[in-house]
Design a protein around this motif. Structure first.
Motif, PDB file in Angstrom:
ATOM      1  N   ALA A  93       0.826  -1.209   0.000  1.00  0.00           N
ATOM      2  CA  ALA A  93       0.000   0.000   0.000  1.00  0.00           C
ATOM      3  C   ALA A  93       0.855   1.252   0.000  1.00  0.00           C
ATOM      4  O   ALA A  93       0.563   2.220  -0.729  1.00  0.00           O
ATOM      5  N   ASP A  94       1.910   1.269   0.799  1.00  0.00           N
ATOM      6  CA  ASP A  94       2.786   2.445   0.864  1.00  0.00           C
ATOM      7  C   ASP A  94       3.457   2.698  -0.479  1.00  0.00           C
ATOM      8  O   ASP A  94       3.551   3.848  -0.948  1.00  0.00           O
ATOM      9  N   GLU A  95       3.929   1.632  -1.124  1.00  0.00           N
ATOM     10  CA  GLU A  95       4.614   1.788  -2.409  1.00  0.00           C
ATOM     11  C   GLU A  95       3.669   2.326  -3.478  1.00  0.00           C
ATOM     12  O   GLU A  95       3.998   3.289  -4.191  1.00  0.00           O
ATOM     13  N   TYR A  96       2.465   1.732  -3.604  1.00  0.00           N
ATOM     14  CA  TYR A  96       1.536   2.174  -4.642  1.00  0.00           C
ATOM     15  C   TYR A  96       0.966   3.561  -4.340  1.00  0.00           C
ATOM     16  O   TYR A  96       0.611   4.298  -5.266  1.00  0.00           O
ATOM     17  N   LEU A  97       0.879   3.920  -3.079  1.00  0.00           N
ATOM     18  CA  LEU A  97       0.428   5.270  -2.737  1.00  0.00           C
ATOM     19  C   LEU A  97       1.400   6.307  -3.280  1.00  0.00           C
ATOM     20  O   LEU A  97       0.999   7.294  -3.914  1.00  0.00           O
ATOM     21  N   ARG A  98       2.693   6.097  -3.037  1.00  0.00           N
ATOM     22  CA  ARG A  98       3.699   7.059  -3.508  1.00  0.00           C
ATOM     23  C   ARG A  98       3.828   7.040  -5.027  1.00  0.00           C
ATOM     24  O   ARG A  98       4.016   8.081  -5.665  1.00  0.00           O
ATOM     25  N   LEU A  99       3.716   5.835  -5.624  1.00  0.00           N
ATOM     26  CA  LEU A  99       3.802   5.761  -7.085  1.00  0.00           C
ATOM     27  C   LEU A  99       2.636   6.507  -7.740  1.00  0.00           C
ATOM     28  O   LEU A  99       2.823   7.227  -8.724  1.00  0.00           O
TER      29      LEU A  99
END
Length: 450
Positions: free
Chosen positions: A298-304
């Protein structure tokens, strides 16, 4: 006697013509019967003006001919019982005239008996005629009934043929429609697959800018630490060339190089994980579940998603708030599919906050929040909340329908939430719910069994 004979001829002709319908079935016999009727009328008139014995013999000839025809002719068999009615009277009248011709004295002696016999013969004729008429009516009624049944059977048979033809035509039409529907369904499935692929590629395009930004950071670290490490190695070589080497300095330089290499390895792995995530997102899902760190995903796709939007619109800015449950652990999911779900929700959240920002609302700060938590021992929850424009209640029940979108033409395919809903509910046996207030917020809740 002549009037009685004429009446007998008249009613016999009428009876035969009516019973046999000779005008339609036997036109030749019908003409002869009409001629016999006219002949009887002519004899009756002639008897009035001419006093001749031969006239009564002509009456006998006509009556015997008609009775004989009714009895002997094949076409007249249905009315042969007419002789039973008129036979006694004809025989008595014939006997009376023959006896009168042969012996006048004998005739006078039996004249009263013959007259009585003629009366009884007439009574018999009338009684038989009435009985015959009743039978005739009964037979006619039966014939009409049979004719009606035959007509009904003919109509039913005709209707059955018509119905069979209609059924055959309808079956052929349904078969044709079925084939057309199957063809259309096949084309729709192909189109759906193409649209799903386009949606996947569209989300991949949205990721590209974010990935470029995200991967640039670890690459910058790798480049910087590599350059520093090269300088440290040169410094170490220079130190080793000296006659009086500083062992502590060399050790310090070696430690710095080791730390740099560790940082290079760390950021290299970070870049590698971003590339792997992009490849996983772009390729077709195998639908195989893997133990996955949903917090990290979730953290990775949020920033992407955020950096992807900023790459296309430099004026956009939003606060990213995370509230991850540290005890969540690894959850068995299909990472590519769940990544697509999160990317769709994040992209929609940023879009909603951007639309609200463009209204010029004073003091508005776009904010997207994502959080995870454990619900008991058998379920986890992911919440994605934005403070954007919300979803109107009028379309809330349509948001999971394929091809439904509130975005302007060209900015959405209407498949994002539909695919996300299928992935969560059908692919992971979970639940995708939404809470919203128009003009205030939207929060999507993903619940998954552990």
């Amino acid at each position: 006697m002549e009037i009685a004979s004429f009446l007998i001829v008249f009613f016999m002709v009428r009876y035969i013509r009516t019973s046999l319908q000779t005008a339609v079935r036997f036109p030749e016999w019908d003409r002869m019967l009409v001629m016999a009727q006219y002949a009887g009328m002519g004899l009756l008139i002639a008897d009035v003006f001419i006093d001749a014995d031969f006239i009564k013999w002509l009456w006998h000839f006509i009556l015997i001919a008609m009775v004989g025809a009714a009895y002997l002719l094949k076409d007249f068999r249905p009315v042969r019982n007419v002789w039973l009615a008129v036979g006694p009277y004809i025989l008595i009248s014939l006997f009376n005239d023959i006896v009168e011709l042969i012996s006048k004295d004998f005739y006078n002696s039996i004249d009263d008996a013959i007259a009585i016999a003629q009366v009884f013969a007439l009574v018999w004729l009338v009684a038989t005629w009435i009985s015959g008429q009743k039978q005739q009516k009964a037979l006619e009624k039966e014939r009409l009934k049979r004719q009606q049944e035959e007509e009904q059977n003919r109509i039913i048979a005709s209707q059955n043929v018509m119905l069979e033809q209609i059924v055959a035509e309808r079956t052929a039409e349904l078969t044709r429609q079925k084939e057309e529907l199957e063809q259309t369904l096949s084309e729709l499935k192909t189109t759906q697959d193409q649209l799903i692929q386009r949606e996947k590629m569209a989300s991949l395009g949205e990721l590209t800018a974010g990935i470029a930004h995200e991967i640039q950071n670890p690459l910058n670290f790798v480049n910087n630490f590599s350059e520093v490490s090269v300088e440290l190695i040169e410094e170490l070589r220079d130190e080793r060339k000296k006659e009086e080497r500083d062992v502590e300095l060399e050790e310090e330089i070696l430690n710095d190089i080791a730390q740099n290499l560790q940082k290079i390895t760390h950021h290299g792995k970070r870049a590698d994980s971003i590339v792997k995530g992009m490849l996983q997102h772009s390729r077709a899902s195998t639908h195989e579940r893997e133990p996955t760190d949903l917090n990290a995903l979730a953290d990775e796709y949020l920033r992407l998603a955020y950096h992807g939007l900023r790459a296309s619109d430099k004026s956009f800015n939003a606060s990213l708030v995370t509230d991850f449950d540290p005890n969540l652990g690894l959850i068995s999911v299909v990472p590519q599919d769940m990544g697509r779900v999160l990317l769709n929700l994040f992209t929609n959240a940023f879009y909603a906050t951007e639309q609200k920002r463009k209204t010029g609302l004073a003091g508005f700060q776009p904010t997207v929040k994502v959080g995870t938590r454990q619900l008991g021992n058998d379920e986890i929850e992911i919440r994605v909340r934005d403070n954007g424009c919300g979803i109107p209640q009028a379309v809330l029940n349509k948001i999971y329908q394929p091809f439904f979108t509130t975005k302007p033409t060209g900015q959405g395919t209407g498949l994002g939430l539909s695919l996300s809903y299928d992935i969560v509910t059908k692919g992971h046996a979970g639940e995708l719910a939404v809470e919203t207030a128009e003009g205030e917020f939207t929060e999507f809740i993903i619940r998954l069994p552990t």
